[in-house]
Design a protein around this motif. Structure first.
Motif, mmCIF file in Angstrom:
data_model
loop_
_atom_site.group_PDB
_atom_site.id
_atom_site.type_symbol
_atom_site.label_atom_id
_atom_site.label_comp_id
_atom_site.label_asym_id
_atom_site.label_seq_id
_atom_site.Cartn_x
_atom_site.Cartn_y
_atom_site.Cartn_z
ATOM 1 N N ALA A 1 -2.906 -11.205 4.644
ATOM 2 C CA ALA A 1 -2.951 -12.461 3.878
ATOM 3 C C ALA A 1 -2.519 -13.638 4.752
ATOM 4 O O ALA A 1 -3.091 -14.732 4.668
ATOM 5 N N CYS A 2 -1.538 -13.415 5.605
ATOM 6 C CA CYS A 2 -1.084 -14.474 6.519
ATOM 7 C C CYS A 2 -2.214 -14.862 7.475
ATOM 8 O O CYS A 2 -2.470 -16.048 7.696
ATOM 9 N N LEU A 3 -2.867 -13.860 8.045
ATOM 10 C CA LEU A 3 -3.941 -14.106 9.013
ATOM 11 C C LEU A 3 -5.107 -14.853 8.358
ATOM 12 O O LEU A 3 -5.716 -15.750 8.951
ATOM 13 N N ARG A 4 -5.421 -14.497 7.102
ATOM 14 C CA ARG A 4 -6.517 -15.168 6.401
ATOM 15 C C ARG A 4 -6.145 -16.588 5.962
ATOM 16 O O ARG A 4 -7.000 -17.449 5.840
ATOM 17 N N SER A 5 -4.844 -16.816 5.714
ATOM 18 C CA SER A 5 -4.424 -18.104 5.138
ATOM 19 C C SER A 5 -4.151 -19.178 6.175
ATOM 20 O O SER A 5 -4.094 -20.365 5.854
ATOM 21 N N VAL A 6 -3.934 -18.753 7.425
ATOM 22 C CA VAL A 6 -3.579 -19.720 8.457
ATOM 23 C C VAL A 6 -4.860 -20.417 8.945
ATOM 24 O O VAL A 6 -5.942 -19.834 8.933
ATOM 25 N N ARG A 7 -4.760 -21.671 9.333
ATOM 26 C CA ARG A 7 -5.933 -22.396 9.833
ATOM 27 C C ARG A 7 -6.292 -21.897 11.221
ATOM 28 O O ARG A 7 -5.513 -21.189 11.860
ATOM 29 N N ARG A 8 -7.481 -22.286 11.698
ATOM 30 C CA ARG A 8 -7.859 -21.939 13.057
ATOM 31 C C ARG A 8 -6.827 -22.523 14.024
ATOM 32 O O ARG A 8 -6.364 -23.642 13.846
ATOM 33 N N GLN A 9 -6.471 -21.741 15.007
ATOM 34 C CA GLN A 9 -5.436 -22.087 15.988
ATOM 35 C C GLN A 9 -4.050 -22.270 15.359
ATOM 36 O O GLN A 9 -3.172 -22.903 15.944
ATOM 37 N N GLY A 10 -3.867 -21.716 14.160
ATOM 38 C CA GLY A 10 -2.532 -21.691 13.559
ATOM 39 C C GLY A 10 -1.697 -20.562 14.142
ATOM 40 O O GLY A 10 -2.145 -19.840 15.042
ATOM 41 N N THR A 11 -0.460 -20.428 13.628
ATOM 42 C CA THR A 11 0.453 -19.405 14.138
ATOM 43 C C THR A 11 0.959 -18.516 13.004
ATOM 44 O O THR A 11 1.353 -19.023 11.952
ATOM 45 N N VAL A 12 0.931 -17.203 13.255
ATOM 46 C CA VAL A 12 1.513 -16.235 12.323
ATOM 47 C C VAL A 12 2.741 -15.625 12.999
ATOM 48 O O VAL A 12 2.646 -15.143 14.133
ATOM 49 N N VAL A 13 3.876 -15.672 12.318
ATOM 50 C CA VAL A 13 5.097 -15.072 12.862
ATOM 51 C C VAL A 13 5.487 -13.875 11.995
ATOM 52 O O VAL A 13 5.625 -13.992 10.777
ATOM 53 N N GLN A 14 5.636 -12.727 12.639
ATOM 54 C CA GLN A 14 6.005 -11.490 11.951
ATOM 55 C C GLN A 14 7.527 -11.336 11.976
ATOM 56 O O GLN A 14 8.113 -11.134 13.040
ATOM 57 N N VAL A 15 8.159 -11.454 10.834
ATOM 58 C CA VAL A 15 9.615 -11.308 10.736
ATOM 59 C C VAL A 15 9.970 -10.003 10.023
ATOM 60 O O VAL A 15 10.903 -9.307 10.395
ATOM 61 N N GLY A 16 9.186 -9.670 8.978
ATOM 62 C CA GLY A 16 9.455 -8.454 8.210
ATOM 63 C C GLY A 16 9.334 -7.224 9.083
ATOM 64 O O GLY A 16 8.439 -7.142 9.928
ATOM 65 N N LEU A 17 10.258 -6.274 8.897
ATOM 66 C CA LEU A 17 10.202 -5.016 9.649
ATOM 67 C C LEU A 17 9.382 -4.018 8.840
ATOM 68 O O LEU A 17 9.717 -3.710 7.706
ATOM 69 N N ALA A 18 8.293 -3.547 9.443
ATOM 70 C CA ALA A 18 7.419 -2.602 8.743
ATOM 71 C C ALA A 18 7.918 -1.183 8.963
ATOM 72 O O ALA A 18 8.359 -0.834 10.056
ATOM 73 N N THR A 19 7.867 -0.365 7.929
ATOM 74 C CA THR A 19 8.291 1.029 8.070
ATOM 75 C C THR A 19 7.115 1.926 8.468
ATOM 76 O O THR A 19 7.286 3.104 8.717
ATOM 77 N N ALA A 20 5.902 1.365 8.518
ATOM 78 C CA ALA A 20 4.731 2.127 8.974
ATOM 79 C C ALA A 20 3.905 1.236 9.903
ATOM 80 O O ALA A 20 4.047 0.014 9.887
ATOM 81 N N THR A 21 3.045 1.853 10.715
ATOM 82 C CA THR A 21 2.159 1.101 11.595
ATOM 83 C C THR A 21 1.136 0.330 10.755
ATOM 84 O O THR A 21 0.617 0.868 9.772
#
Ligand SMILES: [Zn+2]
Length: 345
Positions: free
Chosen positions: A248-268
């Motif tokens: 959802a983050c990747l789809r919602s960000v504009r072109r050349q926007g930035t996505v920052v991953q903060v949440g720790l995922a328990t699975a790949t």
């Protein structure tokens, strides 16, 4: 003194242990005021041991009062109120000498590993670089929230968010909620939130800081955001730690926007690399914080620009920390965010 110690999953015990009496020449002893229960503590409680050794005193988000000062320390006195920076980076390695001790292989963490003491006890021994003085305008409760707020300030720094930018925060647990407050403090023009828990959506909405709070289960988050921003958000910050939220983050960000991953995922997680490339997006992780974040966070709270106390749901004694804290926070659909423990209550 009383301390809450880790023995394994679903096995935390309040025990009577010896209180520290003397500290090293460059250490202090702190009487703990408040200590927050963090997602990391909940992971250990629900499915540990992950990082924690047996008998570890829990608690790394805390404030307190200095009661004993090491012989070589000139800048601290008994009675100083402090917020604790829990990272231990004793090494002189590549990262530590560059001010990036949080990335050091040798790092430890008060209340998690490589340090006997923690915030869910009446007293804790700490190094001089683990304590930062609080001004009168910052309360002990706010002091206990400097650590998670430092996580969010670093995430915002890493996103490159500038005043006037738009932002999506996906996941509104405590870190997501604090990211809303931090994005607002640094001048985001529109803040959007995606959160599947209705109680948490309602709570975040009640702050009146967001241009939209969406349910990612029933709503198309990126479509809602495109209606409101035309091109998408400048920045998206993932605070839930799962694949759907990252997508959802990747789809919602504009072109050349930035996505920052903060949440720790328990699975790949799978990532739509086609979309990442075609949108010319920057995707990066953000881990902990540099230890020099504390004065900035404390100054933002003191200036009333970062009301971290809004995330406090309840306060409990050490004896009730498991029943009214850990169990409540790990229950599905919980309406609570931060629960503070008061070890001396
Ligand atoms: Zn934490």
């Amino acid at each position: 003194m009383k301390a809450l110690r880790f023995y394994g999953s679903n096995d935390l015990r309040v025990e009577d242990i010896a209180a520290p009496e003397i500290c090293g020449p460059r250490q202090v002893i702190v009487k703990v005021a408040w200590c927050g229960i963090c997602g990391t503590d909940l992971h250990e409680y629900a499915m540990g041991p992950i990082f924690m050794p047996s008998q570890q005193i829990l608690g790394h988000e805390f404030s307190g009062t200095v009661v004993e000062v090491g012989s070589e320390l000139k800048d601290y006195r008994e009675g100083d109120r402090v917020a604790i920076q829990p990272l231990l980076a004793p090494g002189v390695d590549y990262y530590t000498v560059r001010g990036l001790g949080h990335l050091s292989e040798q790092s430890g963490f008060v209340g998690i590993r490589n340090w006997a003491w923690g915030g869910m006890a009446e007293y804790a021994v700490l190094n001089d670089y683990n304590v930062f003085k609080l001004p009168d305008s910052v309360s002990d409760e706010q002091g206990a929230l400097v650590e998670p707020a430092a996580v969010t300030l670093y995430a915002i720094d890493n996103s490159g968010l500038q005043a006037g930018n738009t932002v999506l925060i996906s996941g509104a647990g405590t870190i997501g909620a604090l990211t809303v407050l931090t994005a607002n403090a640094v001048g985001a023009s529109q803040i959007f939130v995606a959160e599947s828990n209705p109680a948490r959506r309602k709570f975040i909405e009640s702050w009146g800081l967001c241009g939209g709070v969406f349910d990612p289960i029933t709503e198309d988050v990126s479509a809602r955001i495109c209606e409101r921003t035309t091109v998408g958000v400048d920045v998206a910050i993932e605070c839930a730690g799962n694949e759907d939220s990252l997508a959802a983050c990747l789809r919602s960000v504009r072109r050349q926007g930035t996505v920052v991953q903060v949440g720790l995922a328990t699975a790949t997680c799978n990532v739509d690399l086609q979309l990442l490339v075609m949108k010319d997006v920057t995707l990066r992780g953000s881990f902990c914080y540099p230890i020099y974040s504390w004065p900035r966070v404390i100054a933002l709270i003191a200036a009333r620009k970062l009301p971290v106390e809004k995330t406090i749901s309840s306060r409990v004694s050490l004896d009730a920390a498991v029943s009214d804290g850990f169990e409540v926070l790990t229950a599905p659909g919980t309406d609570r965010l931060k629960i503070l423990v008061q070890p001396s209550a």
